[in-house]
Design a protein around this motif. Structure first.
Motif, PDB file in Angstrom:
ATOM      1  N   ASP A 161       0.802  -1.228   0.000  1.00  0.00           N
ATOM      2  CA  ASP A 161       0.000   0.000   0.000  1.00  0.00           C
ATOM      3  C   ASP A 161       0.836   1.279   0.000  1.00  0.00           C
ATOM      4  O   ASP A 161       0.455   2.283  -0.597  1.00  0.00           O
ATOM      5  CB  ASP A 161      -0.944   0.006   1.208  1.00  0.00           C
ATOM      6  CG  ASP A 161      -1.961  -1.116   1.118  1.00  0.00           C
ATOM      7  OD1 ASP A 161      -2.259  -1.530  -0.022  1.00  0.00           O
ATOM      8  OD2 ASP A 161      -2.437  -1.584   2.166  1.00  0.00           O
ATOM      9  N   LYS A 162       1.967   1.279   0.740  1.00  0.00           N
ATOM     10  CA  LYS A 162       2.847   2.455   0.829  1.00  0.00           C
ATOM     11  C   LYS A 162       2.103   3.683   1.331  1.00  0.00           C
ATOM     12  O   LYS A 162       2.237   4.786   0.781  1.00  0.00           O
ATOM     13  CB  LYS A 162       3.498   2.741  -0.523  1.00  0.00           C
ATOM     14  CG  LYS A 162       4.348   1.608  -1.048  1.00  0.00           C
ATOM     15  CD  LYS A 162       4.963   1.952  -2.392  1.00  0.00           C
ATOM     16  CE  LYS A 162       5.795   0.794  -2.915  1.00  0.00           C
ATOM     17  NZ  LYS A 162       6.399   1.089  -4.236  1.00  0.00           N
ATOM     18  N   ARG A 163       1.287   3.517   2.373  1.00  0.00           N
ATOM     19  CA  ARG A 163       0.545   4.645   2.942  1.00  0.00           C
ATOM     20  C   ARG A 163       1.470   5.437   3.863  1.00  0.00           C
ATOM     21  O   ARG A 163       2.070   4.864   4.784  1.00  0.00           O
ATOM     22  CB  ARG A 163      -0.673   4.149   3.710  1.00  0.00           C
ATOM     23  CG  ARG A 163      -1.723   3.504   2.806  1.00  0.00           C
ATOM     24  CD  ARG A 163      -2.770   2.760   3.593  1.00  0.00           C
ATOM     25  NE  ARG A 163      -2.223   1.563   4.237  1.00  0.00           N
ATOM     26  CZ  ARG A 163      -2.964   0.678   4.902  1.00  0.00           C
ATOM     27  NH1 ARG A 163      -4.269   0.847   4.996  1.00  0.00           N
ATOM     28  NH2 ARG A 163      -2.388  -0.367   5.462  1.00  0.00           N
ATOM     29  N   PRO A 164       1.615   6.726   3.643  1.00  0.00           N
ATOM     30  CA  PRO A 164       2.559   7.518   4.442  1.00  0.00           C
ATOM     31  C   PRO A 164       2.266   7.471   5.938  1.00  0.00           C
ATOM     32  O   PRO A 164       3.196   7.398   6.756  1.00  0.00           O
ATOM     33  CB  PRO A 164       2.402   8.935   3.879  1.00  0.00           C
ATOM     34  CG  PRO A 164       1.852   8.742   2.506  1.00  0.00           C
ATOM     35  CD  PRO A 164       0.984   7.526   2.578  1.00  0.00           C
ATOM     36  N   ASP A 165       0.979   7.538   6.313  1.00  0.00           N
ATOM     37  CA  ASP A 165       0.635   7.527   7.735  1.00  0.00           C
ATOM     38  C   ASP A 165       1.071   6.229   8.403  1.00  0.00           C
ATOM     39  O   ASP A 165       1.678   6.241   9.484  1.00  0.00           O
ATOM     40  CB  ASP A 165      -0.877   7.712   7.902  1.00  0.00           C
ATOM     41  CG  ASP A 165      -1.338   9.069   7.411  1.00  0.00           C
ATOM     42  OD1 ASP A 165      -0.460   9.871   7.065  1.00  0.00           O
ATOM     43  OD2 ASP A 165      -2.546   9.310   7.370  1.00  0.00           O
ATOM     44  N   MET A 166       0.768   5.117   7.763  1.00  0.00           N
ATOM     45  CA  MET A 166       1.110   3.829   8.346  1.00  0.00           C
ATOM     46  C   MET A 166       2.621   3.608   8.380  1.00  0.00           C
ATOM     47  O   MET A 166       3.164   3.078   9.349  1.00  0.00           O
ATOM     48  CB  MET A 166       0.433   2.707   7.551  1.00  0.00           C
ATOM     49  CG  MET A 166      -1.088   2.717   7.643  1.00  0.00           C
ATOM     50  SD  MET A 166      -1.679   2.343   9.304  1.00  0.00           S
ATOM     51  CE  MET A 166      -1.318   0.590   9.398  1.00  0.00           C
TER      52      MET A 166
END
Length: 365
Positions: A174-179
């Motif tokens: 996913d590469k989600r910045p928050d996570m």
């Protein structure tokens, strides 16, 4: 071809050709430069460290093929050719089509099979021009509030191994910045004695600062390359970008000018000149003190310029002797000598021992 080039050509032409060679295809993801594909010629002779400048010393090729005779012949005379690089799939396919035709002449069907295999990687390894890259940057999914809240709520029960696996999975999928930011902070907490409190506000603040930094670096890079059309190019990635934001991103904090380092003034004459100079600027200085300072400053300056020794006259029992010190002797040393000379019962013999100790010792007094 001049005479020197002709001699070099004949020398290289006399050498035997390699019987075979392999071309290796490496994919380099986007960093601060666009993604690209490197094609290493005669990849069998290049060791890992030769790919270090491109950041591919730990990478593996996603495709290899045998080199045709024309490529081997060309590389025979251009041994410094290491690789070709492409940032566009159309240009890559066009160039490899010609090599595939040569392979088909040598081994029927091998070039066509290779070309079909190469085209199959087009959907897996994304390349493109300037217009496609900004869209890819905006399409990064963000972590939902529920996922982030659940992760932070269960953070005390997660071990370093579990956090590392979650971080690897997030970086690959996913590469989600928050996570990613939250997982990095939690992973750092596992190795520290003093735990850092990880909250949604802390994570969001770090994500915002990182995004602003990435935008600012991108803007400065684009503006340095093309000042005239920089704003249009920036708006391809950031549609709501304005001229005021451009001025803010280009402005740099004024660097603090460091003060020049000066060696401290410790020798007697310059210390005395400083004191006389302060006396001149002091408002309560009397006229007599003012004129005395005006006379003493040039005398001291002249003695300092000519490096004249510091002479001290001492009288005991109507007998006067001169004790000379080096012209750069520190004020504290002179004061220490004067204090010794003023002691009760002091004689020239005892004072001479002190003088010899001060002037003849390797230690600093």
């Amino acid at each position: 071809m001049n005479a020197r080039e002709k001699v070099e050509y004949e020398r290289m032409n006399a050498l035997p050709r390699k019987s075979e060679g392999f071309a290796a295809y490496y994919y380099k993801p986007q960093t601060k430069y666009p993604p690209r594909i490197y094609i290493f010629m005669h990849s069998e002779v290049w060791c890992d460290r030769n790919r270090r400048p491109m950041g591919l010393h730990t990478a593996f090729p996603f495709l290899t093929r045998p080199m045709n005779r024309e490529e081997i012949e060309y590389h025979h005379f251009d041994t410094r050719l290491c690789y070709h690089q492409y940032e566009d799939w159309d240009k890559l396919i066009y160039a490899e089509q010609q090599e595939a035709d040569e392979l088909d002449k040598e081994n029927a069907g091998s070039g066509t099979q290779f070309l079909n295999t190469l085209r199959s990687f087009r959907s897996r390894y994304l390349l493109g021009g300037r217009s496609s890259e900004p869209q890819a940057a905006e399409a990064v999914p963000a972590a939902t509030e529920d996922n982030l809240t659940t992760l932070l709520a269960d953070s005390d029960e997660l071990t370093a191994t579990e956090i590392s696996k979650l971080l690897d999975k997030e970086q690959q999928e996913d590469k989600r910045p928050d996570m990613l930011t939250a997982l990095r902070l939690l992973y750092l907490n596992t190795a520290q004695e003093q735990k850092v409190t990880v909250t949604e506000a802390v994570v969001q603040r770090k994500v915002r600062i990182a995004a602003e930094g990435a935008r600012r670096n991108f803007v400065r890079r684009v503006y340095a390359a093309n000042k005239l059309f920089a704003l249009e190019e920036i708006r391809q990635r950031y549609p709501e970008y304005t001229e005021d934001m451009l001025g803010f991103d280009l402005s740099r904090k004024s660097k603090r000018i460091p003060k020049k380092k000066h060696k401290p003034i410790v020798d007697l004459r310059r210390c005395q000149m400083q004191k006389y100079a302060q006396r001149l600027s002091h408002p309560e200085t009397t006229e007599q003190e003012y004129h005395q300072a005006c006379c003493m400053i040039p005398i001291l300056q002249n003695a300092h310029d000519q490096r004249m020794p510091i002479s001290l006259s001492v009288t005991y029992n109507k007998k006067t002797l001169i004790y000379a010190f080096n012209w750069r002797t520190r004020e504290t040393v002179i004061r220490s000598f004067i204090t010794q000379a003023n002691l009760k019962g002091m004689t020239h013999e005892r004072l001479g021992e002190t003088y010899n100790q001060m002037t003849g010792s390797n230690y600093s007094f």
